[in-house]
Scaffold this active site. Structure first.
Site, short mmCIF file in Angstrom:
data_model
loop_
_atom_site.label_atom_id
_atom_site.label_comp_id
_atom_site.label_asym_id
_atom_site.label_seq_id
_atom_site.Cartn_x
_atom_site.Cartn_y
_atom_site.Cartn_z
N ASP A 218 -1.77 -12.14 1.32
CA ASP A 218 -2.19 -13.82 1.10
C ASP A 218 -3.01 -14.27 -0.25
O ASP A 218 -4.48 -13.02 -0.07
CB ASP A 218 -2.09 -14.35 2.73
CG ASP A 218 -2.30 -15.92 2.61
OD1 ASP A 218 -0.88 -16.27 2.70
OD2 ASP A 218 -3.72 -16.32 3.67
N GLU A 275 1.46 6.50 -0.75
CA GLU A 275 1.46 7.89 0.44
C GLU A 275 3.16 7.68 1.41
O GLU A 275 4.05 8.12 2.12
CB GLU A 275 0.42 8.21 0.93
CG GLU A 275 -0.78 8.79 0.44
CD GLU A 275 -2.05 8.39 1.70
OE1 GLU A 275 -1.63 8.86 2.47
OE2 GLU A 275 -2.34 8.20 1.00
#
Ligand code: NOJ
Length: 567
Positions: A218, A275
């Site tokens: 956001d 990752e």
């Protein structure tokens, strides 16, 4: 058409300069505004159980990336975009187990899940702000943005809220103002404080460990503020009765948003999510392709940024061409294509409403699906829905209450999803959902449109299938998938006025923006060349077979877009 499309597999293939496209470059996203998607417990508000039970619809449609709007504990002043605990689930939407059950089910169906995060601000009820507001010496005081008043006692500078009015509220106890780019109940975090940066990495890890595939961020343009809190340049004085956009556009936003230091934060997140092979898509609400470039050009921060111009465009040939081209010319890739959301009026209504508006929206979506980037549907786009009708006495959105301007109200684009016949059109067993159903009827519902092979829903599904097979063909051809040609996409053929065309590898997309049928002289098209047409199956019905040919002239219906395979 077969009734089942296998869940989209994640492509693993090469594209430009040998760089494999990321999974999100090959996905079609879908925004579920959780409050209004599906209510599983009958309280009139959508929730995780309702969402999980409707995921089959998304799999059937061919969606493979779901964005879920905020579901965290919240006082709901901004309906969940005011968060009081970033690692919980508000009981209104269920439990954390309901949330992970939804994610697991989505994964079983081949759908990845990204969740909405709101790092620019917390709720005023978040424990961090409760701590910060307690005293000027509090541990978390500097986690928020505090300033002394201006010499006249007023706000420290001329910054305004996206929702109108000053971006500063006085905390009478301390005599200092705090900053909020949205409501006073949404105090902005101080992203220059290392504690905030570290706390947020923990939030991201928390959700990644629970199986989410990324984040919709956001207010990506916000976060870090000008270090000296200088005024923005004023373009015109504010006047009573201005809408939120008119107020916002009265300033050049060089100090309150778009600060370079924000990019450093996203660099850290980029490494962290790598990752997990997770996706970062920003709510880059900037309406300027060069500002979008600010976020995407470094290529080491957010992967994709939403391009919001299609939410504000007028329908015209020039506007369509400009709006599709501008972000690609500026940044080349990483664009999130979207034309409706829970914040702005839905595209079919803006494009004229009725059947014509829905046809225009589908034609524009066809062009977006032909482009590099990640297209997103907002719930109900697949049904061709314009806004639901909400009478002013049922308004609940805080924005129009704050500005006093009815057109600022966002309730019409948030009315509940119409699923079928019965109570509240299948959204809820409650007869009184949190927003009215908006005057929809049975023909607007998923159930009805699934039974009609000519419906908007079936056309959208065919479009998603066309995009999948287009991607597969592009991926098989190294070096063509991100290059778009706009001028003369068909050698030797001049497109008539009113037609927008583009070429991407062996595919050509054409859109007739006019309200009359057009012939493209000199274009011969075999039935097999027609990969998708927005208004009819290739070769079926009055809008299909007759238009393929005659030789030397190809016909496009009014408001129709077509995808051709023209190596
Ligand atoms: C953007 C969200 O989409 C909107 O709904 C919200 O009100 C603001 N950000 C503030 O969080």
């Amino acid at each position: 058409m077969s009734d089942s499309i296998a869940p989209a597999a994640v492509p693993a293939s090469a594209s430009v300069a040998g760089t494999p496209p990321s999974w999100w470059d090959r996905s079609v996203g879908y925004e579920a505004y959780i409050r209004s998607f599906a209510d599983g417990d009958g309280d009139g508000v959508g929730d995780f159980i309702g969402l999980r039970d409707r995921l089959d619809h998304l799999a059937w449609l061919g969606v493979d990336l779901l964005w879920v709007t905020p579901f965290y504990p919240s006082p709901m002043v901004d309906f969940g975009y005011d968060i009081a605990d970033y690692t919980g689930v508000d009981p209104l939407f269920g439990t954390i187990e309901d949330c992970t059950a939804m994610i697991d089910r989505a994964h079983e169906l081949g759908i990845r899940v990204i969740i909405d995060i709101v790092p620019n601000h917390t709720s005023h009820q978040h424990p961090w702000f409760q701590n910060a507001v307690a005293s000027v010496d509090a541990d978390k005081r500097d986690w928020y943005v505090w300033r002394d008043p201006a010499p006249d006692g007023g706000p420290p500078n001329n910054w305004i809220s996206h929702f109108g009015g000053s971006a500063w509220t006085l905390d009478e106890a301390s005599g200092q103002y705090y900053c909020h780019l949205f409501l006073p109940e949404q105090p902005d975090l101080n992203w220059s404080n290392p504690g905030v940066i570290e706390a947020w990495k923990d939030v991201l890890r928390f959700w990644l460990e629970r199986g989410v595939d990324g984040f919709r961020i956001d207010v990506t343009q916000g976060f870090v503020k000008d270090a000296d809190f200088r005024d923005n340049t004023e373009l015109r004085p504010l006047e009573p009765g201005m809408s939120r956009f008119e107020q916002w556009d009265s300033f050049v936003h060089e100090r309150d948003i778009l600060q370079d230091e924000t990019l450093e934060i996203f660099r850290g997140w980029h490494e962290l999510v790598a990752e997990y092979d997770a996706f970062l898509i920003g709510e880059t609400y900037v309406l300027d392709a060069m500002a979008l470039r600010h976020f995407l050009e470094p290529r080491d921060g957010i992967h994709t940024g939403f391009w919001f111009e299609p939410m504000h465009m007028e329908w015209s040939t020039e506007a369509i061409l400009d709006i599709l081209r501008a972000p690609l010319d500026a940044v080349g890739s990483g664009i999130g294509w979207v034309m409706s959301s829970h914040d702005d009026p839905r595209a079919p209504g803006r494009f004229g409403g009725g059947r014509e508006g829905a046809e225009r929206a589908l034609a524009l979506m066809t062009m977006m699906m032909a482009l590099p980037g990640t297209p997103f549907l907002y719930q109900g786009d697949e049904l061709g829905l314009a806004d639901g009708y909400v009478p002013p006495e049922r308004f609940v959105d805080p924005v129009s209450f704050r500005t006093g301007v009815d057109s600022d109200n966002r309730d019409g684009c948030r009315t509940p999803m119409p699923w079928g016949s019965g109570t509240s059109l299948g959204f809820s067993t409650s007869e009184d959902p949190w927003l009215p159903m908006g005057g929809r009827d049975v023909a607007d519902t998923v159930e009805f449109q699934r039974n009609d092979p000519t419906s908007h829903l079936h056309r959208m599904r065919a479009l998603l299938a066309a995009r999948r097979s287009m991607n597969a063909a592009l991926d098989a051809q190294d070096g063509t998938s991100d290059t778009v040609e706009w001028d003369a996409p068909l050698a030797g053929v001049t497109l008539p006025a009113g037609v927008v065309g583009l070429r991407r590898g062996p595919f050509v997309a054409l859109l007739n923006s006019t309200d009359g049928a057009l012939n493209i002289e000199g274009l011969t098209v075999e039935l097999d060349d027609v990969h998708f047409r927005s208004l009819a199956e290739p070769g079926i019905g009055s809008k299909g077979a007759d238009d393929v040919g005659p030789a030397e002239s190809f016909g496009l219906q009014a408001r129709e877009a077509v995808l051709l395979h023209r190596p």
